[in-house]
Design a protein around this motif. Structure first.
Motif, PDB file in Angstrom:
ATOM      1  N   VAL A  24     -23.965 -16.499   8.509  1.00 28.08           N
ATOM      2  CA  VAL A  24     -25.290 -17.661   8.532  1.00 28.08           C
ATOM      3  C   VAL A  24     -24.422 -18.846   8.043  1.00 28.08           C
ATOM      4  CG1 VAL A  24     -27.277 -18.194   7.422  1.00 28.08           C
ATOM      5  CG2 VAL A  24     -26.764 -15.834   7.931  1.00 28.08           C
ATOM      6  N   ASN A  25     -24.466 -20.073   8.660  1.00 28.13           N
ATOM      7  CA  ASN A  25     -24.213 -21.214   8.443  1.00 28.13           C
ATOM      8  C   ASN A  25     -25.353 -22.331   8.158  1.00 28.13           C
ATOM      9  OD1 ASN A  25     -21.418 -20.829   8.444  1.00 28.13           O
ATOM     10  ND2 ASN A  25     -21.304 -20.918  10.757  1.00 28.13           N
ATOM     11  N   ILE A  26     -25.264 -22.860   7.052  1.00 29.87           N
ATOM     12  CA  ILE A  26     -26.432 -24.031   6.717  1.00 29.87           C
ATOM     13  C   ILE A  26     -25.514 -25.187   6.408  1.00 29.87           C
ATOM     14  CG2 ILE A  26     -28.202 -24.871   5.410  1.00 29.87           C
ATOM     15  CD1 ILE A  26     -29.003 -21.758   4.873  1.00 29.87           C
ATOM     16  N   ASN A  27     -25.715 -26.543   7.197  1.00 30.49           N
ATOM     17  CA  ASN A  27     -24.946 -27.576   7.047  1.00 30.49           C
ATOM     18  C   ASN A  27     -26.030 -28.664   7.061  1.00 30.49           C
ATOM     19  OD1 ASN A  27     -23.641 -30.109   6.636  1.00 30.49           O
ATOM     20  ND2 ASN A  27     -21.960 -29.203   8.090  1.00 30.49           N
ATOM     21  N   THR A  28     -26.800 -29.126   6.109  1.00 30.42           N
ATOM     22  CA  THR A  28     -27.740 -30.202   6.101  1.00 30.42           C
ATOM     23  C   THR A  28     -27.362 -31.598   6.454  1.00 30.42           C
ATOM     24  OG1 THR A  28     -27.419 -30.659   3.687  1.00 30.42           O
ATOM     25  CG2 THR A  28     -29.136 -28.957   4.339  1.00 30.42           C
ATOM     26  N   ASN A  29     -26.122 -31.806   6.241  1.00 29.92           N
ATOM     27  CA  ASN A  29     -25.671 -33.259   6.623  1.00 29.92           C
ATOM     28  C   ASN A  29     -25.647 -33.502   8.080  1.00 29.92           C
ATOM     29  OD1 ASN A  29     -24.690 -35.837   6.088  1.00 29.92           O
ATOM     30  ND2 ASN A  29     -22.482 -35.112   5.877  1.00 29.92           N
ATOM     31  N   GLU A  34     -27.541 -22.000  11.587  1.00 28.66           N
ATOM     32  CA  GLU A  34     -27.263 -21.022  12.718  1.00 28.66           C
ATOM     33  C   GLU A  34     -26.933 -19.797  12.091  1.00 28.66           C
ATOM     34  OE1 GLU A  34     -24.027 -22.425  14.736  1.00 28.66           O
ATOM     35  OE2 GLU A  34     -22.637 -21.670  13.469  1.00 28.66           O
ATOM     36  N   ILE A  35     -27.333 -18.618  12.885  1.00 27.35           N
ATOM     37  CA  ILE A  35     -26.785 -17.382  12.764  1.00 27.35           C
ATOM     38  C   ILE A  35     -25.746 -16.568  13.669  1.00 27.35           C
ATOM     39  CG2 ILE A  35     -27.607 -14.938  12.254  1.00 27.35           C
ATOM     40  CD1 ILE A  35     -30.165 -16.179  11.183  1.00 27.35           C
ATOM     41  N   ARG A  36     -24.713 -16.287  13.477  1.00 27.78           N
ATOM     42  CA  ARG A  36     -23.910 -15.857  14.409  1.00 27.78           C
ATOM     43  C   ARG A  36     -23.324 -14.255  14.282  1.00 27.78           C
ATOM     44  NH1 ARG A  36     -18.756 -18.405  14.328  1.00 27.78           N
ATOM     45  NH2 ARG A  36     -19.220 -19.259  12.374  1.00 27.78           N
ATOM     46  N   LEU A  37     -23.448 -13.575  15.341  1.00 20.48           N
ATOM     47  CA  LEU A  37     -22.583 -12.307  15.234  1.00 20.48           C
ATOM     48  C   LEU A  37     -21.280 -12.316  16.068  1.00 20.48           C
ATOM     49  CD1 LEU A  37     -25.832 -11.002  15.021  1.00 20.48           C
ATOM     50  CD2 LEU A  37     -24.499  -8.949  15.752  1.00 20.48           C
ATOM     51  N   HIS A  38     -20.093 -12.696  15.777  1.00 13.53           N
ATOM     52  CA  HIS A  38     -19.002 -13.029  15.924  1.00 13.53           C
ATOM     53  C   HIS A  38     -19.193 -14.025  17.234  1.00 13.53           C
ATOM     54  CE1 HIS A  38     -14.623 -12.754  15.859  1.00 13.53           C
ATOM     55  NE2 HIS A  38     -14.684 -12.260  17.390  1.00 13.53           N
ATOM     56  N   ASN A  39     -18.762 -13.531  18.469  1.00 16.25           N
ATOM     57  CA  ASN A  39     -19.016 -14.343  19.646  1.00 16.25           C
ATOM     58  C   ASN A  39     -19.897 -13.912  20.424  1.00 16.25           C
ATOM     59  OD1 ASN A  39     -17.338 -16.457  18.874  1.00 16.25           O
ATOM     60  ND2 ASN A  39     -15.392 -15.337  19.548  1.00 16.25           N
ATOM     61  N   ILE A  40     -20.716 -12.832  20.323  1.00 10.92           N
ATOM     62  CA  ILE A  40     -21.679 -12.271  20.900  1.00 10.92           C
ATOM     63  C   ILE A  40     -23.147 -12.682  20.892  1.00 10.92           C
ATOM     64  CG2 ILE A  40     -22.909  -9.969  21.410  1.00 10.92           C
ATOM     65  CD1 ILE A  40     -20.699  -8.655  20.001  1.00 10.92           C
ATOM     66  N   VAL A  41     -23.488 -12.986  19.985  1.00 10.99           N
ATOM     67  CA  VAL A  41     -25.008 -13.343  19.735  1.00 10.99           C
ATOM     68  C   VAL A  41     -24.933 -14.809  18.798  1.00 10.99           C
ATOM     69  CG1 VAL A  41     -27.532 -13.185  19.161  1.00 10.99           C
ATOM     70  CG2 VAL A  41     -26.140 -11.280  20.132  1.00 10.99           C
ATOM     71  N   LYS A  56     -32.117 -21.706  19.891  1.00 11.72           N
ATOM     72  CA  LYS A  56     -31.622 -21.686  20.895  1.00 11.72           C
ATOM     73  C   LYS A  56     -30.958 -20.345  20.686  1.00 11.72           C
ATOM     74  CE  LYS A  56     -27.967 -23.533  23.673  1.00 11.72           C
ATOM     75  NZ  LYS A  56     -27.076 -24.715  23.778  1.00 11.72           N
ATOM     76  N   PHE A  57     -31.164 -19.257  21.377  1.00  9.50           N
ATOM     77  CA  PHE A  57     -30.459 -18.098  21.508  1.00  9.50           C
ATOM     78  C   PHE A  57     -29.067 -17.988  22.661  1.00  9.50           C
ATOM     79  CE2 PHE A  57     -34.406 -16.754  19.673  1.00  9.50           C
ATOM     80  CZ  PHE A  57     -33.979 -15.768  18.621  1.00  9.50           C
ATOM     81  N   LYS A  58     -27.957 -17.805  22.117  1.00 12.06           N
ATOM     82  CA  LYS A  58     -27.024 -17.572  23.020  1.00 12.06           C
ATOM     83  C   LYS A  58     -26.400 -16.189  23.094  1.00 12.06           C
ATOM     84  CE  LYS A  58     -22.984 -19.809  24.817  1.00 12.06           C
ATOM     85  NZ  LYS A  58     -21.839 -20.789  24.336  1.00 12.06           N
ATOM     86  N   GLN A 151     -22.116 -20.953   3.721  1.00 12.06           N
ATOM     87  CA  GLN A 151     -21.977 -20.125   4.596  1.00 12.06           C
ATOM     88  C   GLN A 151     -21.980 -18.653   3.947  1.00 12.06           C
ATOM     89  OE1 GLN A 151     -17.782 -20.500   6.220  1.00 12.06           O
ATOM     90  NE2 GLN A 151     -18.177 -19.062   7.740  1.00 12.06           N
ATOM     91  N   ILE A 152     -22.703 -17.580   4.537  1.00  9.74           N
ATOM     92  CA  ILE A 152     -22.800 -16.534   3.919  1.00  9.74           C
ATOM     93  C   ILE A 152     -22.651 -15.499   4.990  1.00  9.74           C
ATOM     94  CG2 ILE A 152     -24.740 -14.773   2.958  1.00  9.74           C
ATOM     95  CD1 ILE A 152     -26.312 -17.442   2.419  1.00  9.74           C
ATOM     96  N   GLN A 153     -21.869 -14.355   4.634  1.00  8.32           N
ATOM     97  CA  GLN A 153     -21.336 -13.374   5.686  1.00  8.32           C
ATOM     98  C   GLN A 153     -21.734 -12.015   5.159  1.00  8.32           C
ATOM     99  OE1 GLN A 153     -17.122 -13.654   6.418  1.00  8.32           O
ATOM    100  NE2 GLN A 153     -17.060 -11.984   7.458  1.00  8.32           N
ATOM    101  N   ASN A 154     -22.012 -11.048   6.096  1.00  9.63           N
ATOM    102  CA  ASN A 154     -22.549  -9.652   5.926  1.00  9.63           C
ATOM    103  C   ASN A 154     -22.236  -8.826   7.056  1.00  9.63           C
ATOM    104  OD1 ASN A 154     -23.454  -7.374   4.502  1.00  9.63           O
ATOM    105  ND2 ASN A 154     -25.605  -8.256   4.287  1.00  9.63           N
ATOM    106  N   ARG A 155     -22.412  -7.802   7.011  1.00 11.03           N
ATOM    107  CA  ARG A 155     -21.816  -6.921   8.067  1.00 11.03           C
ATOM    108  C   ARG A 155     -23.120  -5.795   8.196  1.00 11.03           C
ATOM    109  NH1 ARG A 155     -16.421  -7.084   9.635  1.00 11.03           N
ATOM    110  NH2 ARG A 155     -15.202  -8.067   8.005  1.00 11.03           N
ATOM    111  N   PRO A 156     -23.593  -5.397   9.622  1.00  9.38           N
ATOM    112  CA  PRO A 156     -24.962  -4.569   9.525  1.00  9.38           C
ATOM    113  C   PRO A 156     -24.410  -3.432   8.742  1.00  9.38           C
ATOM    114  CG  PRO A 156     -24.183  -5.722  11.722  1.00  9.38           C
ATOM    115  CD  PRO A 156     -23.210  -5.878  10.809  1.00  9.38           C
ATOM    116  N   ILE A 157     -23.457  -2.713   8.735  1.00  5.01           N
ATOM    117  CA  ILE A 157     -23.192  -1.513   7.915  1.00  5.01           C
ATOM    118  C   ILE A 157     -23.489  -1.620   6.439  1.00  5.01           C
ATOM    119  CG2 ILE A 157     -20.609  -1.759   7.482  1.00  5.01           C
ATOM    120  CD1 ILE A 157     -22.254   1.487   8.683  1.00  5.01           C
TER     121      ILE A 157
END
Length: 166
Positions: A24-29, A34-41, A56-58, A151-157
């Motif tokens: 999870v990335n937050i940059n107010t400047n 955004e929320i990312r799952l590596h390069n998948i979603v 926007k979903f990619k 920037q926050i990171q976690n894994r689904p497991i």
């Protein structure tokens, strides 16, 4: 034989999806949320001229937009959807919520803040210096700039494990 190969590939795919990091990335400047799952979603919140915001979903090579604040035009569908969700709600305890929040790892923190009051800025300066030494990058400025980078990171497991353990 083919069934075994497909089953093993399916298990590897499931294992990969459980171990892939959610970032999870937050940059107010730069107005980046955004929320990312590596390069998948990747899901990004953006401004829009007509609507207030859009998401926007990619997914792999496909991208599409979702408007969460768009008015629902058919009231009959919304009433039936509300009735079905209230019946199937489960209680979400505070201890489960706290264990899920503890599973997140903060990778980057930058706070650059100006309160608008010079005396309060001067009082916060030593406190932010202390936080800067131990936690991340915290700055007090007297120039009117406000910025948050997180920037926050976690894994689904880890999320699943936090629900199972509590």
């Amino acid at each position: 034989m083919w069934f075994v190969v497909f089953f093993i590939l399916f298990l590897v795919l499931i294992l990969y999806l459980l171990l892939i990091p959610i970032i999870v990335n937050i940059n107010t400047n730069q107005n980046q949320y955004e929320i990312r799952l590596h390069n998948i979603v990747k899901a990004t919140i953006e401004e829009h001229e007509e609507e207030l915001l859009r998401i926007k979903f990619k997914i792999f090579f496909f991208s599409f937009y979702f408007y969460p604040l768009k008015k629902i035009r058919n009231d009959k569908k919304s009433k039936s959807a509300k009735e079905s969700t209230t019946k199937s709600r489960r209680k979400f305890s505070i201890s489960k919520m706290m264990s899920m929040l503890k599973s997140f790892k903060v990778r980057k923190v930058l706070i650059d803040m100006d309160t608008g009051d010079n005396v309060l800025n001067a009082k916060l300066y030593p406190f932010f210096g202390f936080l800067n030494y131990y936690l991340g990058t915290f700055n007090i400025n007297f120039e009117g700039r406000n910025q948050l980078v997180l920037q926050i990171q976690n894994r689904p497991i880890h999320i699943i494990k936090s629900f199972i353990n509590k």
